[in-house]
Design a protein around this motif. Structure first.
Motif, PDB file in Angstrom:
ATOM      1  N   CYS A  74       0.825  -1.215   0.000  1.00 25.96           N
ATOM      2  CA  CYS A  74       0.000   0.000   0.000  1.00 25.96           C
ATOM      3  C   CYS A  74       0.856   1.261   0.000  1.00 25.96           C
ATOM      4  CB  CYS A  74      -0.918  -0.026   1.215  1.00 25.96           C
ATOM      5  SG  CYS A  74      -1.979   1.425   1.384  1.00 25.96           S
ATOM      6  N   CYS A  75       1.905   1.278   0.839  1.00 24.25           N
ATOM      7  CA  CYS A  75       2.715   2.507   0.925  1.00 24.25           C
ATOM      8  C   CYS A  75       3.949   2.466   0.021  1.00 24.25           C
ATOM      9  CB  CYS A  75       3.120   2.799   2.364  1.00 24.25           C
ATOM     10  SG  CYS A  75       4.106   1.528   3.155  1.00 24.25           S
ATOM     11  N   ARG A  76       4.310   1.301  -0.507  1.00 24.95           N
ATOM     12  CA  ARG A  76       5.415   1.131  -1.458  1.00 24.95           C
ATOM     13  C   ARG A  76       6.661   1.929  -1.061  1.00 24.95           C
ATOM     14  NH1 ARG A  76       3.993  -1.544  -5.924  1.00 24.95           N
ATOM     15  NH2 ARG A  76       1.780  -1.805  -6.418  1.00 24.95           N
ATOM     16  N   PRO A  77       7.245   1.627   0.102  1.00 23.74           N
ATOM     17  CA  PRO A  77       8.410   2.410   0.549  1.00 23.74           C
ATOM     18  C   PRO A  77       9.682   2.020  -0.201  1.00 23.74           C
ATOM     19  CG  PRO A  77       7.998   0.625   2.081  1.00 23.74           C
ATOM     20  CD  PRO A  77       6.887   0.574   1.066  1.00 23.74           C
ATOM     21  N   ASP A  78      10.581   2.980  -0.326  1.00 21.56           N
ATOM     22  CA  ASP A  78      11.933   2.676  -0.788  1.00 21.56           C
ATOM     23  C   ASP A  78      12.775   2.127   0.368  1.00 21.56           C
ATOM     24  OD1 ASP A  78      11.806   3.920  -3.568  1.00 21.56           O
ATOM     25  OD2 ASP A  78      11.200   5.601  -2.305  1.00 21.56           O
ATOM     26  N   THR A  79      12.454   2.605   1.593  1.00 19.61           N
ATOM     27  CA  THR A  79      13.202   2.213   2.787  1.00 19.61           C
ATOM     28  C   THR A  79      12.216   1.785   3.866  1.00 19.61           C
ATOM     29  OG1 THR A  79      14.964   3.800   2.294  1.00 19.61           O
ATOM     30  CG2 THR A  79      14.820   3.003   4.557  1.00 19.61           C
ATOM     31  N   LEU A  80      12.550   0.682   4.552  1.00 19.60           N
ATOM     32  CA  LEU A  80      11.773   0.233   5.702  1.00 19.60           C
ATOM     33  C   LEU A  80      12.687   0.212   6.921  1.00 19.60           C
ATOM     34  CD1 LEU A  80       9.109  -0.940   6.877  1.00 19.60           C
ATOM     35  CD2 LEU A  80      10.047  -3.231   6.377  1.00 19.60           C
ATOM     36  N   ILE A  81      12.337   0.998   7.940  1.00 23.51           N
ATOM     37  CA  ILE A  81      13.071   1.009   9.207  1.00 23.51           C
ATOM     38  C   ILE A  81      12.374   0.021  10.134  1.00 23.51           C
ATOM     39  CG2 ILE A  81      13.763   2.421  11.173  1.00 23.51           C
ATOM     40  CD1 ILE A  81      13.479   4.841   9.140  1.00 23.51           C
ATOM     41  N   ILE A  82      13.133  -0.943  10.640  1.00 16.71           N
ATOM     42  CA  ILE A  82      12.565  -2.022  11.451  1.00 16.71           C
ATOM     43  C   ILE A  82      13.050  -1.854  12.890  1.00 16.71           C
ATOM     44  CG2 ILE A  82      12.410  -4.522  11.777  1.00 16.71           C
ATOM     45  CD1 ILE A  82      12.932  -4.794   8.747  1.00 16.71           C
ATOM     46  N   ASP A  83      12.113  -1.577  13.772  1.00 21.20           N
ATOM     47  CA  ASP A  83      12.434  -1.303  15.168  1.00 21.20           C
ATOM     48  C   ASP A  83      12.498  -2.597  15.975  1.00 21.20           C
ATOM     49  OD1 ASP A  83      12.475   0.734  17.528  1.00 21.20           O
ATOM     50  OD2 ASP A  83      10.923  -0.705  18.077  1.00 21.20           O
ATOM     51  N   ALA A  84      13.621  -2.835  16.614  1.00 23.48           N
ATOM     52  CA  ALA A  84      13.809  -3.845  17.671  1.00 23.48           C
ATOM     53  C   ALA A  84      13.844  -5.290  17.188  1.00 23.48           C
ATOM     54  CB  ALA A  84      12.743  -3.705  18.752  1.00 23.48           C
ATOM     55  N   PHE A  85      12.905  -5.685  16.316  1.00 23.38           N
ATOM     56  CA  PHE A  85      12.759  -7.080  15.939  1.00 23.38           C
ATOM     57  C   PHE A  85      13.117  -7.261  14.462  1.00 23.38           C
ATOM     58  CE2 PHE A  85       9.199  -6.217  19.038  1.00 23.38           C
ATOM     59  CZ  PHE A  85       9.887  -6.693  20.147  1.00 23.38           C
ATOM     60  N   PRO A  86      14.335  -7.720  14.157  1.00 23.81           N
ATOM     61  CA  PRO A  86      14.793  -7.726  12.762  1.00 23.81           C
ATOM     62  C   PRO A  86      13.990  -8.629  11.834  1.00 23.81           C
ATOM     63  CG  PRO A  86      16.323  -8.929  14.168  1.00 23.81           C
ATOM     64  CD  PRO A  86      15.370  -8.228  15.084  1.00 23.81           C
ATOM     65  N   GLY A  87      13.373  -9.664  12.392  1.00 23.55           N
ATOM     66  CA  GLY A  87      12.528 -10.538  11.585  1.00 23.55           C
ATOM     67  C   GLY A  87      11.050 -10.335  11.850  1.00 23.55           C
ATOM     68  N   GLY A  88      10.715  -9.227  12.526  1.00 24.45           N
ATOM     69  CA  GLY A  88       9.324  -8.987  12.911  1.00 24.45           C
ATOM     70  C   GLY A  88       9.033  -9.566  14.281  1.00 24.45           C
ATOM     71  N   ILE A  89       7.995  -9.084  14.919  1.00 26.21           N
ATOM     72  CA  ILE A  89       7.696  -9.488  16.291  1.00 26.21           C
ATOM     73  C   ILE A  89       7.319 -10.963  16.389  1.00 26.21           C
ATOM     74  CG2 ILE A  89       5.255  -8.792  16.179  1.00 26.21           C
ATOM     75  CD1 ILE A  89       5.640  -7.770  19.112  1.00 26.21           C
ATOM     76  N   LEU A  90       6.709 -11.510  15.317  1.00 30.26           N
ATOM     77  CA  LEU A  90       6.358 -12.932  15.284  1.00 30.26           C
ATOM     78  C   LEU A  90       7.243 -13.737  14.344  1.00 30.26           C
ATOM     79  CD1 LEU A  90       2.439 -12.687  15.101  1.00 30.26           C
ATOM     80  CD2 LEU A  90       3.876 -12.903  17.140  1.00 30.26           C
ATOM     81  N   GLY A  91       8.181 -13.051  13.685  1.00 25.00           N
ATOM     82  CA  GLY A  91       8.970 -13.700  12.640  1.00 25.00           C
ATOM     83  C   GLY A  91       8.364 -13.509  11.265  1.00 25.00           C
ATOM     84  N   GLU A  92       7.390 -12.595  11.176  1.00 21.76           N
ATOM     85  CA  GLU A  92       6.630 -12.432   9.933  1.00 21.76           C
ATOM     86  C   GLU A  92       7.417 -11.784   8.799  1.00 21.76           C
ATOM     87  OE1 GLU A  92       5.993  -8.636  12.214  1.00 21.76           O
ATOM     88  OE2 GLU A  92       6.108 -10.771  12.707  1.00 21.76           O
ATOM     89  N   LEU A  93       8.545 -11.147   9.126  1.00 22.85           N
ATOM     90  CA  LEU A  93       9.342 -10.512   8.071  1.00 22.85           C
ATOM     91  C   LEU A  93      10.353 -11.472   7.447  1.00 22.85           C
ATOM     92  CD1 LEU A  93      10.097  -7.021   9.701  1.00 22.85           C
ATOM     93  CD2 LEU A  93       8.194  -7.670   8.217  1.00 22.85           C
ATOM     94  N   CYS A  94      10.495 -12.667   7.999  1.00 18.96           N
ATOM     95  CA  CYS A  94      11.426 -13.647   7.435  1.00 18.96           C
ATOM     96  C   CYS A  94      10.914 -14.125   6.076  1.00 18.96           C
ATOM     97  CB  CYS A  94      11.571 -14.842   8.378  1.00 18.96           C
ATOM     98  SG  CYS A  94      12.383 -14.455   9.939  1.00 18.96           S
ATOM     99  N   ASP A  95      11.811 -14.109   5.089  1.00 19.76           N
ATOM    100  CA  ASP A  95      11.468 -14.585   3.735  1.00 19.76           C
ATOM    101  C   ASP A  95      10.190 -13.935   3.195  1.00 19.76           C
ATOM    102  OD1 ASP A  95      13.652 -16.362   3.448  1.00 19.76           O
ATOM    103  OD2 ASP A  95      12.592 -17.924   4.553  1.00 19.76           O
ATOM    104  N   LEU A  96      10.008 -12.661   3.473  1.00 18.50           N
ATOM    105  CA  LEU A  96       8.784 -11.981   3.036  1.00 18.50           C
ATOM    106  C   LEU A  96       8.980 -11.405   1.641  1.00 18.50           C
ATOM    107  CD1 LEU A  96       5.955 -11.245   4.253  1.00 18.50           C
ATOM    108  CD2 LEU A  96       6.903  -8.972   4.689  1.00 18.50           C
ATOM    109  N   PRO A  97       8.275 -11.916   0.633  1.00 17.31           N
ATOM    110  CA  PRO A  97       8.475 -11.441  -0.742  1.00 17.31           C
ATOM    111  C   PRO A  97       8.239  -9.944  -0.915  1.00 17.31           C
ATOM    112  CG  PRO A  97       7.225 -13.489  -0.728  1.00 17.31           C
ATOM    113  CD  PRO A  97       7.328 -13.045   0.696  1.00 17.31           C
ATOM    114  N   ALA A  98       7.353  -9.357  -0.111  1.00 15.74           N
ATOM    115  CA  ALA A  98       7.028  -7.934  -0.258  1.00 15.74           C
ATOM    116  C   ALA A  98       8.224  -7.032   0.010  1.00 15.74           C
ATOM    117  CB  ALA A  98       5.869  -7.562   0.677  1.00 15.74           C
ATOM    118  N   LEU A  99       9.258  -7.557   0.670  1.00 17.85           N
ATOM    119  CA  LEU A  99      10.439  -6.735   0.984  1.00 17.85           C
ATOM    120  C   LEU A  99      11.454  -6.700  -0.163  1.00 17.85           C
ATOM    121  CD1 LEU A  99      11.131  -7.724   4.706  1.00 17.85           C
ATOM    122  CD2 LEU A  99       9.978  -5.685   3.833  1.00 17.85           C
ATOM    123  N   LYS A 100      11.196  -7.429  -1.211  1.00 21.24           N
ATOM    124  CA  LYS A 100      12.150  -7.460  -2.318  1.00 21.24           C
ATOM    125  C   LYS A 100      12.333  -6.052  -2.905  1.00 21.24           C
ATOM    126  CE  LYS A 100      13.142  -9.719  -6.731  1.00 21.24           C
ATOM    127  NZ  LYS A 100      12.676 -10.690  -7.754  1.00 21.24           N
TER     128      LYS A 100
END
Length: 283
Positions: A74-100
């Motif tokens: 939705c926001c299509r960022p060029d940069t994502l700042i990730i606070d505290a949890f490098p893979g997300g609070i539940l691990g949801e950012l691991c292997d996430l295609p949307a971060l490509k």
């Protein structure tokens, strides 16, 4: 260039750090947060847009991965700042295609590393930079090096916050000991007992006050003032002593005034307040 800020976690710690980081770098990013006080409207972050998951979006890891992916699209960022949890609070950012194709920056504070690693299942985002925002334990510091990104020390300016109208119009009683906490009623009562016992041991009779979200706790005597305001910088400045847990923000804010700061570390799922307290005492 568009920036988004991942800010998931309970209490006020993550959203407070968001505000200070953005002020320091003059940013107004899109904000992904589950902070209850943002949801309720008590806190209005300077961000746009603000995206908050519904309860159904957070019911399990798959649902949360879907929500995060849709928010990023939705926001299509060029940069994502990730606070505290490098893979997300539940691990949801691991292997996430949307971060490509997105530049990811990690703000590293103390973690209960073994507890956090148990939530990870897959590769972390590829970070272009890591800001280490406090001293870490040796185990986490060694793990940080395996992420293969440049690490830069960053001290956030906790003593250069703007005037908050609410707290700056409050005058604390003379010789006031202030309890500062945004946690549960049980934790507030533990800190209250800690402050009372300290006064008893030292044979002192200070005035007490408490600042915490919500209504005044029932266990507080009528004579003890309670303030529901955020931030509470002015109250902290006025107080003769501060009683708190050992969360990141209050420990940073009180770093230069440790002589008036009494700390009771609390157990947290993914933070290690006991380690933070030990490292502070070694300095």
């Amino acid at each position: 260039m568009t920036t988004a800020y991942y800010c998931m976690g309970g209490g006020l710690g993550h959203i407070t750090r968001f505000a200070i980081f953005c002020r320091h770098f003059t940013l107004r990013p899109a904000l992904l947060t589950n902070c209850g006080l943002v949801r309720s409207g008590m806190i209005k972050p300077d961000a746009g847009p603000i995206m908050i998951p519904d309860e159904a979006d957070s019911i399990d890891l798959d649902s949360f991965r879907t929500w995060i992916s849709n928010a990023i699209e939705c926001c299509r960022p060029d940069t994502l700042i990730i606070d505290a949890f490098p893979g997300g609070i539940l691990g949801e950012l691991c292997d996430l295609p949307a971060l490509k194709g997105i530049k990811c920056i990690y703000l590293a504070r103390i973690l209960d590393l073994s507890a956090y690693q148990s939530r990870l299942n897959g590769a972390l985002p590829a970070f272009t930079k890591i800001y280490r925002i406090e001293q870490l334990g040796d185990e986490q510091q060694n793990w940080l090096q395996t992420l293969q990104a440049p690490v830069e020390e960053l001290t956030l300016p906790y003593n250069s916050r703007p005037v908050d109208e609410k707290s700056y119009h409050i005058e604390l009683p003379y010789n006031c000991w202030l309890i500062v906490h945004s946690g549960s009623i049980d934790e507030l009562e533990q800190l209250w007992q800690f402050a009372c016992q300290t006064a008893e041991v030292e044979e002192l009779s200070p005035n007490f006050a408490m600042v915490s979200p919500g209504k005044k706790p029932e266990f507080l005597p009528e004579t003890v003032a309670h303030y529901n305001c955020y931030p509470a910088d002015s109250l902290i400045e006025q107080a003769d002593r501060i009683f708190s847990a050992a969360g990141f923000n209050i420990m940073q804010q009180m770093k230069g005034r440790r002589e008036k700061h009494l700390v009771m570390p609390m157990k947290r799922a993914l933070d290690d307040q006991f380690l933070r307290c030990r490292l502070a005492n070694q300095r």
